[in-house]
Design a protein around this motif. Structure first.
Motif, PDB file in Angstrom:
ATOM      1  N   GLN A  42     -24.150 -23.912 -68.854  1.00  0.00           N
ATOM      2  CA  GLN A  42     -24.290 -24.012 -70.613  1.00  0.00           C
ATOM      3  C   GLN A  42     -23.534 -22.977 -71.371  1.00  0.00           C
ATOM      4  O   GLN A  42     -23.922 -22.878 -72.613  1.00  0.00           O
ATOM      5  CB  GLN A  42     -25.888 -24.229 -70.899  1.00  0.00           C
ATOM      6  N   LEU A  43     -23.201 -22.134 -70.507  1.00  0.00           N
ATOM      7  CA  LEU A  43     -22.506 -20.903 -71.248  1.00  0.00           C
ATOM      8  C   LEU A  43     -21.223 -21.218 -71.442  1.00  0.00           C
ATOM      9  O   LEU A  43     -20.645 -22.050 -71.249  1.00  0.00           O
ATOM     10  CB  LEU A  43     -22.727 -19.459 -70.113  1.00  0.00           C
ATOM     11  N   LYS A  44     -20.569 -20.192 -72.210  1.00  0.00           N
ATOM     12  CA  LYS A  44     -19.314 -20.078 -72.745  1.00  0.00           C
ATOM     13  C   LYS A  44     -18.432 -19.300 -71.886  1.00  0.00           C
ATOM     14  O   LYS A  44     -18.498 -18.115 -71.574  1.00  0.00           O
ATOM     15  CB  LYS A  44     -19.126 -20.009 -74.263  1.00  0.00           C
ATOM     16  N   PHE A  45     -17.140 -19.866 -71.351  1.00  0.00           N
ATOM     17  CA  PHE A  45     -16.462 -19.075 -70.683  1.00  0.00           C
ATOM     18  C   PHE A  45     -14.662 -19.101 -71.126  1.00  0.00           C
ATOM     19  O   PHE A  45     -14.352 -19.940 -72.094  1.00  0.00           O
ATOM     20  CB  PHE A  45     -16.212 -20.049 -69.086  1.00  0.00           C
ATOM     21  N   ILE A  46     -14.017 -18.144 -70.799  1.00  0.00           N
ATOM     22  CA  ILE A  46     -12.590 -17.964 -70.866  1.00  0.00           C
ATOM     23  C   ILE A  46     -12.012 -18.146 -69.554  1.00  0.00           C
ATOM     24  O   ILE A  46     -12.519 -17.609 -68.529  1.00  0.00           O
ATOM     25  CB  ILE A  46     -12.318 -16.574 -71.625  1.00  0.00           C
ATOM     26  N   ASP A  47     -11.095 -19.053 -69.428  1.00  0.00           N
ATOM     27  CA  ASP A  47     -10.257 -19.073 -68.155  1.00  0.00           C
ATOM     28  C   ASP A  47      -9.030 -18.182 -68.371  1.00  0.00           C
ATOM     29  O   ASP A  47      -8.310 -18.161 -69.154  1.00  0.00           O
ATOM     30  CB  ASP A  47      -9.726 -20.614 -68.258  1.00  0.00           C
ATOM     31  N   ILE A  48      -9.298 -17.165 -67.399  1.00  0.00           N
ATOM     32  CA  ILE A  48      -8.251 -16.139 -67.439  1.00  0.00           C
ATOM     33  C   ILE A  48      -7.246 -16.010 -66.624  1.00  0.00           C
ATOM     34  O   ILE A  48      -6.277 -15.244 -66.697  1.00  0.00           O
ATOM     35  CB  ILE A  48      -8.884 -14.661 -67.308  1.00  0.00           C
ATOM     36  N   HIS A  50      -4.530 -19.249 -65.265  1.00  0.00           N
ATOM     37  CA  HIS A  50      -4.076 -20.675 -65.243  1.00  0.00           C
ATOM     38  C   HIS A  50      -3.797 -21.124 -63.671  1.00  0.00           C
ATOM     39  O   HIS A  50      -3.847 -22.526 -63.504  1.00  0.00           O
ATOM     40  CB  HIS A  50      -2.807 -20.811 -65.898  1.00  0.00           C
ATOM     41  N   GLN A  51      -3.782 -20.070 -62.668  1.00  0.00           N
ATOM     42  CA  GLN A  51      -3.304 -20.423 -61.419  1.00  0.00           C
ATOM     43  C   GLN A  51      -4.856 -20.818 -60.488  1.00  0.00           C
ATOM     44  O   GLN A  51      -4.835 -21.298 -59.544  1.00  0.00           O
ATOM     45  CB  GLN A  51      -2.435 -19.363 -60.600  1.00  0.00           C
ATOM     46  N   LEU A  52      -5.853 -20.335 -61.123  1.00  0.00           N
ATOM     47  CA  LEU A  52      -7.163 -20.586 -60.612  1.00  0.00           C
ATOM     48  C   LEU A  52      -8.139 -21.185 -61.327  1.00  0.00           C
ATOM     49  O   LEU A  52      -8.201 -21.031 -62.558  1.00  0.00           O
ATOM     50  CB  LEU A  52      -7.985 -19.184 -59.934  1.00  0.00           C
ATOM     51  N   PRO A  53      -8.787 -22.435 -60.862  1.00  0.00           N
ATOM     52  CA  PRO A  53      -9.629 -22.985 -61.755  1.00  0.00           C
ATOM     53  C   PRO A  53     -11.100 -22.177 -62.108  1.00  0.00           C
ATOM     54  O   PRO A  53     -11.138 -21.021 -61.464  1.00  0.00           O
ATOM     55  CB  PRO A  53     -10.232 -24.002 -60.671  1.00  0.00           C
ATOM     56  N   ARG A  54     -11.632 -22.643 -63.067  1.00  0.00           N
ATOM     57  CA  ARG A  54     -12.677 -21.831 -63.736  1.00  0.00           C
ATOM     58  C   ARG A  54     -13.685 -21.446 -62.585  1.00  0.00           C
ATOM     59  O   ARG A  54     -14.393 -20.595 -62.745  1.00  0.00           O
ATOM     60  CB  ARG A  54     -13.587 -22.617 -64.797  1.00  0.00           C
ATOM     61  N   ARG A  55     -13.997 -22.561 -61.643  1.00  0.00           N
ATOM     62  CA  ARG A  55     -14.949 -22.467 -60.740  1.00  0.00           C
ATOM     63  C   ARG A  55     -14.701 -21.006 -59.831  1.00  0.00           C
ATOM     64  O   ARG A  55     -15.759 -20.436 -59.498  1.00  0.00           O
ATOM     65  CB  ARG A  55     -14.797 -23.655 -59.587  1.00  0.00           C
ATOM     66  N   ASN A  56     -13.275 -20.941 -59.628  1.00  0.00           N
ATOM     67  CA  ASN A  56     -13.097 -19.706 -58.840  1.00  0.00           C
ATOM     68  C   ASN A  56     -13.191 -18.406 -59.687  1.00  0.00           C
ATOM     69  O   ASN A  56     -13.521 -17.275 -59.135  1.00  0.00           O
ATOM     70  CB  ASN A  56     -12.030 -19.866 -57.949  1.00  0.00           C
ATOM     71  N   PHE A  57     -12.854 -18.188 -60.746  1.00  0.00           N
ATOM     72  CA  PHE A  57     -12.384 -17.137 -61.507  1.00  0.00           C
ATOM     73  C   PHE A  57     -12.598 -17.403 -62.960  1.00  0.00           C
ATOM     74  O   PHE A  57     -11.779 -17.988 -63.896  1.00  0.00           O
ATOM     75  CB  PHE A  57     -10.878 -16.749 -61.122  1.00  0.00           C
ATOM     76  N   ALA A  58     -13.665 -16.870 -63.580  1.00  0.00           N
ATOM     77  CA  ALA A  58     -13.920 -17.235 -65.224  1.00  0.00           C
ATOM     78  C   ALA A  58     -14.618 -15.997 -65.767  1.00  0.00           C
ATOM     79  O   ALA A  58     -15.515 -15.281 -65.069  1.00  0.00           O
ATOM     80  CB  ALA A  58     -14.730 -18.503 -65.367  1.00  0.00           C
ATOM     81  N   LEU A  59     -14.245 -15.833 -66.889  1.00  0.00           N
ATOM     82  CA  LEU A  59     -14.961 -14.701 -67.778  1.00  0.00           C
ATOM     83  C   LEU A  59     -16.118 -15.361 -68.701  1.00  0.00           C
ATOM     84  O   LEU A  59     -15.634 -16.127 -69.344  1.00  0.00           O
ATOM     85  CB  LEU A  59     -13.920 -13.970 -68.426  1.00  0.00           C
ATOM     86  N   CYS A  60     -17.219 -14.739 -68.679  1.00  0.00           N
ATOM     87  CA  CYS A  60     -18.257 -15.268 -69.648  1.00  0.00           C
ATOM     88  C   CYS A  60     -18.571 -14.128 -70.551  1.00  0.00           C
ATOM     89  O   CYS A  60     -19.202 -13.045 -70.407  1.00  0.00           O
ATOM     90  CB  CYS A  60     -19.613 -15.507 -68.664  1.00  0.00           C
ATOM     91  N   PRO A  61     -17.971 -13.979 -71.922  1.00  0.00           N
ATOM     92  CA  PRO A  61     -17.988 -12.786 -72.717  1.00  0.00           C
ATOM     93  C   PRO A  61     -19.343 -12.873 -73.261  1.00  0.00           C
ATOM     94  O   PRO A  61     -19.845 -13.792 -73.837  1.00  0.00           O
ATOM     95  CB  PRO A  61     -16.767 -13.083 -73.659  1.00  0.00           C
ATOM     96  N   LEU A  62     -19.678 -11.498 -73.507  1.00  0.00           N
ATOM     97  CA  LEU A  62     -21.013 -11.486 -74.214  1.00  0.00           C
ATOM     98  C   LEU A  62     -20.816 -11.949 -75.693  1.00  0.00           C
ATOM     99  O   LEU A  62     -21.786 -12.600 -76.166  1.00  0.00           O
ATOM    100  CB  LEU A  62     -21.302  -9.816 -74.275  1.00  0.00           C
ATOM    101  N   GLU A  63     -19.692 -11.880 -76.528  1.00  0.00           N
ATOM    102  CA  GLU A  63     -19.599 -12.210 -77.847  1.00  0.00           C
ATOM    103  C   GLU A  63     -19.859 -13.726 -78.328  1.00  0.00           C
ATOM    104  O   GLU A  63     -20.120 -14.209 -79.064  1.00  0.00           O
ATOM    105  CB  GLU A  63     -18.390 -11.746 -78.596  1.00  0.00           C
ATOM    106  N   LEU A  64     -19.394 -14.460 -76.911  1.00  0.00           N
ATOM    107  CA  LEU A  64     -19.419 -15.925 -77.152  1.00  0.00           C
ATOM    108  C   LEU A  64     -20.695 -16.435 -76.866  1.00  0.00           C
ATOM    109  O   LEU A  64     -20.989 -17.609 -77.056  1.00  0.00           O
ATOM    110  CB  LEU A  64     -18.266 -16.463 -76.163  1.00  0.00           C
ATOM    111  N   ASN A  65     -21.674 -15.902 -76.181  1.00  0.00           N
ATOM    112  CA  ASN A  65     -22.849 -16.147 -75.560  1.00  0.00           C
ATOM    113  C   ASN A  65     -24.044 -15.530 -76.136  1.00  0.00           C
ATOM    114  O   ASN A  65     -25.027 -15.953 -75.849  1.00  0.00           O
ATOM    115  CB  ASN A  65     -22.976 -16.089 -74.117  1.00  0.00           C
ATOM    116  N   GLY A  66     -23.700 -14.602 -77.244  1.00  0.00           N
ATOM    117  CA  GLY A  66     -25.044 -14.122 -78.074  1.00  0.00           C
ATOM    118  C   GLY A  66     -25.895 -13.502 -77.484  1.00  0.00           C
ATOM    119  O   GLY A  66     -27.518 -13.189 -77.306  1.00  0.00           O
ATOM    120  N   GLY A  67     -25.531 -12.602 -76.164  1.00  0.00           N
ATOM    121  CA  GLY A  67     -26.709 -12.157 -75.375  1.00  0.00           C
ATOM    122  C   GLY A  67     -26.568 -10.597 -75.879  1.00  0.00           C
ATOM    123  O   GLY A  67     -25.464  -9.871 -75.988  1.00  0.00           O
TER     124      GLY A  67
END
Length: 311
Positions: A42-48, A50-67
């Protein structure tokens, strides 16, 4: 010789992967619909990458998730926690850790390794760690504090990054982390010797399948020493010697068959004798990578106290 090893490696790896998929399909058959409903974060991610899918490598920034308390601040540098997930970890399992760190003001980078990436490290886990090194290099002005939180076989993957950072071409990243890597948390770490049992139990609850997978992986270790096992051993060595003198915290339990409890105690005692912060929280009863689920308040309290000390 190398060609023969590659062929044998491929055959054994293929059998292990097929057994893994058969076992997972059997376990999930009765609850597939529920898993589909709960599989996405349910969180918001940035795919950082393109050679790796979000499942393997993804950034969950604080600003996008209100934490956390940093929301709305205009700081130019931030804190990053790198989470190395366990084998077959799902988003709904990892989210409770991500949310914990978001609430503490961290951006969260999640790295998950699939079984095939573990079995073929030079084409799998090491490639991912090169991506991590490049990410740190590109974002050295974005983050000024790093924390690592690694689970189960994810601790081995973290060790691969330590091995790669010994290379001269990665000296710049090595220098960054010597100053900015503030602490490492390991949860239910599976070392190379417990690898066959750990992978088997992570794959299936069927006892006969577990035995078969343990035998196959043990044979895989022997026959595939040049291409895989030596990398597992070097990763383990780097973790044990703690080359960055990094403060560390371990969560383990005495009844976890996938974890070498005594090895954790001895290793952390050695680090303490060298003047480092090295804390072990051991429970008498707690399932593999389920300590936070069973003891949420105690787990969170110990973690936050550790972070307060090292940050």
């Amino acid at each position: 010789m190398i060609t023969t090893l590659l062929i044998i490696t491929f055959i054994i790896g293929f059998i292990i992967i097929r057994l893994s998929r058969m076992a997972k399909n059997g376990q999930n058959k009765t609850s597939l619909n529920n898993q589909r409903k709960n599989s996405d974060s349910q969180l918001k991610f940035i795919d950082i990458d393109h050679q790796l899918p979000r499942r393997n490598f993804a950034l969950c920034p604080l600003e996008l998730n209100g934490g956390g308390g940093q929301v709305g601040k205009t700081t130019t540098t931030k804190k990053l926690v790198i989470i190395f997930g366990w084998l077959f970890a799902q988003d709904r399992h990892l989210d409770k850790y991500r949310k914990l760190y978001l609430d503490l003001g961290f951006d969260v980078l999640t790295i998950r390794t699939d079984l095939i990436q573990l079995l073929f490290p030079t084409f799998g886990s090491q490639i991912m760690m090169l991506k991590l090194i490049e990410f740190i290099r590109k974002n050295q002005n974005q983050y000024n504090q790093y924390i690592v939180h690694a689970f189960s076989v994810g601790v081995y993957v973290m060790g691969e990054s330590l091995v790669l950072m010994k290379q001269n071409r990665n000296k710049d990243v090595r220098d960054i982390l010597r100053k900015q890597w503030k602490g490492v948390i390991i949860d239910s770490a599976v070392d190379v010797n417990e690898g066959p049992i750990g992978l088997a139990k992570a794959t299936t609850t069927n006892f006969l399948l577990q035995i078969l997978i343990i035998i196959l992986i043990s044979f895989y270790y022997i026959i595939n020493y040049p291409l895989a096992t030596r990398h597992y051993l070097e990763s383990s060595r780097q973790i044990h010697i703690n080359p960055y003198n990094c403060p560390s915290l371990a969560f383990i339990s005495k009844d976890d068959p996938m974890v070498n409890h005594d090895d954790h105690i001895k290793t952390f005692e050695k680090h303490r004798n060298n003047g480092l912060i090295a804390i072990v929280k051991s429970w008498n009863q707690s399932q593999h990578v389920a300590h936070y689920l069973k003891y949420p308040d105690e787990y969170r309290s110990i973690l936050i106290k550790f972070l307060d000390n090292v940050m």
